[in-house]
Design a protein around this motif. Structure first.
Motif, short mmCIF file in Angstrom:
data_model
loop_
_atom_site.label_atom_id
_atom_site.label_comp_id
_atom_site.label_asym_id
_atom_site.label_seq_id
_atom_site.Cartn_x
_atom_site.Cartn_y
_atom_site.Cartn_z
N TRP A 1 0.84 -1.21 0.00
CA TRP A 1 0.00 0.00 0.00
C TRP A 1 0.87 1.25 0.00
CZ3 TRP A 1 -4.81 0.59 3.73
CH2 TRP A 1 -5.60 1.66 3.28
N LEU B 1 0.89 7.39 6.51
CA LEU B 1 -0.53 7.26 6.19
C LEU B 1 -1.34 7.33 7.46
CD1 LEU B 1 0.97 6.00 3.72
CD2 LEU B 1 -0.93 4.36 3.53
N SER C 1 -7.55 8.11 -0.42
CA SER C 1 -6.86 6.94 -0.98
C SER C 1 -6.57 7.10 -2.46
CB SER C 1 -7.71 5.68 -0.75
OG SER C 1 -7.90 5.44 0.63
N GLN D 1 -10.25 1.70 6.93
CA GLN D 1 -9.50 1.16 5.79
C GLN D 1 -9.33 2.15 4.64
OE1 GLN D 1 -10.16 -3.21 5.02
NE2 GLN D 1 -12.11 -2.80 6.07
N GLU D 2 -9.54 3.43 4.91
CA GLU D 2 -9.34 4.46 3.89
C GLU D 2 -8.36 5.50 4.41
OE1 GLU D 2 -10.40 4.69 0.80
OE2 GLU D 2 -11.55 2.82 0.90
N ILE D 3 -7.59 6.07 3.49
CA ILE D 3 -6.64 7.12 3.85
C ILE D 3 -7.41 8.42 4.08
CG2 ILE D 3 -4.73 8.55 3.01
CD1 ILE D 3 -3.71 6.09 1.51
N LEU E 1 -5.20 6.57 8.71
CA LEU E 1 -6.30 5.75 8.19
C LEU E 1 -7.53 5.82 9.08
CD1 LEU E 1 -4.27 2.51 7.37
CD2 LEU E 1 -4.71 4.43 5.86
#
Length: 657
Positions: free
Chosen positions: A93, A127, A169, A132-134, A129
């Motif tokens: 990722w 990152l 993301s 599960q998303e930036i 988060l």
């Protein structure tokens, strides 16, 4: 080595065009004329930090875990479903922009930090988060890994600067791709999809050569089977001359040739369809003309004049008649005016002969209306002027006589003469107009008679239908002109000619370089595959399309896809290491030297084979500047092969992070 003569000169000679034409075509297509040898593109990871809050029944609560990675082989060891593969996905990722697969445990994470060296530059990827998303991310550059390890945000005082920032993301994925393509000195791999659309494969396609695909995959290099990407990756990692340029040239040539062929085919088909349509209409029109001629002859006369033509002629004559009538009326008005003037002048002459008062008023005004109120004078005032010598305007008496009566009479006589001449000319013009009006009127009556006759004839049902059919078919033919042949675009022809010559020239360069490199590459792949446990292997032969022919078991030749999963894995690793060895020997930039392998033991490899593979891979990694991350659930395997510092493990049943 490739011919040192300038690429544009060799292309121009092959295409038999001017060098300037070659430059213009490449500039118009947005393709560079060759590329210099690639810069070193090594990639190393040093530190991965994972922080968040674990939920569930297995050790719930906050966590903050850091992994340190050295060169050589590192094993990530834990029980199944305890976070081994997710470490590879989180590294992916950060470096690829998106994980290859999303692990369920990733939703626990709030922060992910990765420190790496990209083409010699220390970089940090930070990152943040949620679900599960930036939510925010930043890439940092720093003077060294030690400085980066202490920071999650820029610090110019310590030389840590931002390379990019992202707020989601999607933005992060786009910016990581652009960053890695630039720093790794890579060009997009362009291919033509169905001959109509250019598809560009960027950093994710290259990254497929770092993260081994499942062993059952048919791709030898990378994780995409279609579009010839394995071969293009091989050419790039062997630094064959302008490999990405060759891909662009081939793709653009395919797109242009396909577009031209489709355009010409469409035009040719349209021509044929139009010719068929016109042929049918012309045949129908000939039959309609024949039918109309037959009906006209049967009616006992020549073919009637066209109603449309007669109507147009009648309209023209009618317009001329209206204009003539208007001209006649104007001339009639002028004639009457001239006659009235002559009559007034004759009366005035008579008056000045008989009356001194008239002679006295001769040179004065002769108004017919009051100059103030614009009302006409009554006749009795005019009579009083003659009888009682009082002015018709002011009613005052007029006395005395003109001192030169002869001059007044002579001038009055001259006026009569002029007015008579004017009346004569007006009468002649009026007579001419009357003659012309009579002629136009006769022409109009004749045209109207012909129109009525033609209309009456056209109203005969069969004749009218026949004429209507002729007119309809003539109209249909007029709106279906013959189509021109397919247009020839000289610029397009030149571009295709130049691009084809360029593709052939670059292919020649590739073949020369490949002859120099592929013998060494085949030998290295064979030696390494045998070292990794492919004991029956005798030899391999790889080509620029990354098609690998394997000879084993007493001379039997099979393809890569004919191998069992364990042998495919060994061959893939052998190809990567061989690229590194050949690159070092020939001083060319090649594979980045980072390799991620998820659970190799699961790929139908026996315990003795996996021990041998990992032992040899560890030795090869240390001697070939290769960094390898391997996951396994076999605790004994890792400790049998690797020293403790190269093992990142969790107690059996416990999470790795």
């Amino acid at each position: 080595m490739a011919d040192e003569t300038a690429l544009e000169t060799r292309i121009a000679a092959r295409a038999k065009v001017a060098v300037g034409d070659v430059r213009s075509v490449f500039e118009a297509q947005g393709i560079p004329l060759g590329l210099p040898p690639a810069r070193p593109r090594s990639l190393r990871i040093h530190r991965l930090r994972l922080a968040g809050v674990r939920t569930g029944t297995l050790e719930p609560g906050p966590f903050d875990k850091t992994f340190e990675f050295a060169d050589g082989l590192t094993a990530l060891v834990a029980s199944n479903l305890r976070g081994k593969s997710s470490v590879l996905e989180l590294v992916t990722w950060c470096l690829r922009g998106t994980p290859r697969e999303t692990s369920g445990a990733i939703h626990w994470l709030t922060e992910v930090d990765l420190d790496a060296t990209v083409a010699g530059q220390a970089m940090g990827f930070r990152l943040n988060l949620q679900s599960q998303e930036i939510t925010s991310a930043i890439a940092l550059s720093g003077p060294d890994q030690q400085t980066l390890a202490t920071l999650r945000s820029p610090d110019p005082a310590q030389g840590v600067l931002p390379l990019f920032r992202a707020t989601n993301s999607e933005s992060y994925a786009q910016q990581v791709e652009a960053l890695m393509m630039q720093w790794m000195d890579l060009q997009p791999l362009v291919s033509a999809q169905k001959g109509t659309t250019a598809v560009a494969h960027g950093w994710p396609a290259y990254y497929g050569a770092l993260y081994m695909p499942p062993a059952r995959s048919a791709a030898l290099l990378g994780d995409v089977v279609m579009a010839g990407l394995s071969g293009r990756l091989l050419q790039v990692f062997l630094d064959l001359p302008a490999a990405a340029v060759l891909a662009k040239v081939k793709t653009q040539t395919t797109l242009m040739v396909t577009a031209r062929q489709r355009r010409q085919s469409t035009a040719t088909t349209a021509q044929a369809e139009r010719a068929e349509q016109r042929g049918q209409i012309e045949a129908d029109l000939a039959a309609a003309h024949a039918r109309l001629a037959q009906l006209t002859q049967a009616a006992g006369g020549s073919e009637q004049e066209s109603l449309a033509d007669l109507a147009e002629a009648t309209k023209r004559v009618s317009t001329a008649a209206v204009n003539s009538e208007e001209a006649w009326e104007e001339l009639m008005r002028l004639h009457r005016q001239a006659r009235s003037q002559r009559q007034r002048d004759e009366k005035l002459l008579n008056d000045v002969r008989e009356s001194g008062i008239a002679r006295r008023l001769f040179h004065g005004l002769d108004p017919t209306t009051c100059p103030r109120c614009d009302q006409g004078f009554a006749d009795e005032r005019r009579q009083l002027e003659v009888r009682d010598h009082s002015c018709a305007v002011c009613a005052r008496p007029v006395q005395g006589d003109d001192e030169s009566p002869e001059d007044v009479v002579a001038e009055a006589e001259e006026r009569v003469k002029s007015s008579k001449e004017a009346e004569r000319l007006a009468r002649e013009a009026l007579e001419q107009a009357e003659t012309e009006l009579d002629q136009v009127s006769r022409d109009l009556r004749a045209a109207q008679d012909r129109l009525r006759q033609a209309d009456a004839a056209a109203r005969v049902p069969e004749h009218a239908q026949a004429r209507e059919a002729v007119l309809r078919l003539e109209g249909a033919l007029s709106v279906l002109p013959e189509l021109p042949p397919p247009a020839v675009d000289p610029a397009e022809d030149l571009a295709i000619k130049v691009l084809r010559a360029a593709a052939k020239t670059l292919e020649d360069d590739h073949e020369k370089e490949a002859a120099r490199l592929f013998t060494d590459l085949n030998a290295e792949i064979s030696d390494l595959a045998r070292t990794f446990g492919f004991a029956a292997l005798e030899s391999v032969s790889i080509n620029r399309a990354a098609h690998l022919a394997i000879t084993s078991d007493g001379g039997k030749e099979r393809n890569f896809t004919d191998q069992v999963p364990g042998e495919r894995l060994r061959l893939r690793i052998a190809v990567i290491v061989a690229l590194l060895r050949v690159g070092a020997a020939h001083q060319i930039s090649t594979h980045p030297g980072l390799l991620l392998i998820d659970s190799p033991k699961a790929e139908e490899i026996q315990d003795v084979d996996i021990h041998l593979l990992l032992q040899e891979l560890n030795d090869v990694a240390e001697t070939n500047h290769l960094q390898v991350l391997v996951t396994t659930a076999d605790f004994g395997l890792a400790h049998d092969v690797l020293p403790a510092e190269n093992i990142k493990e969790a107690a059996e049943g416990k999470p790795l992070w």
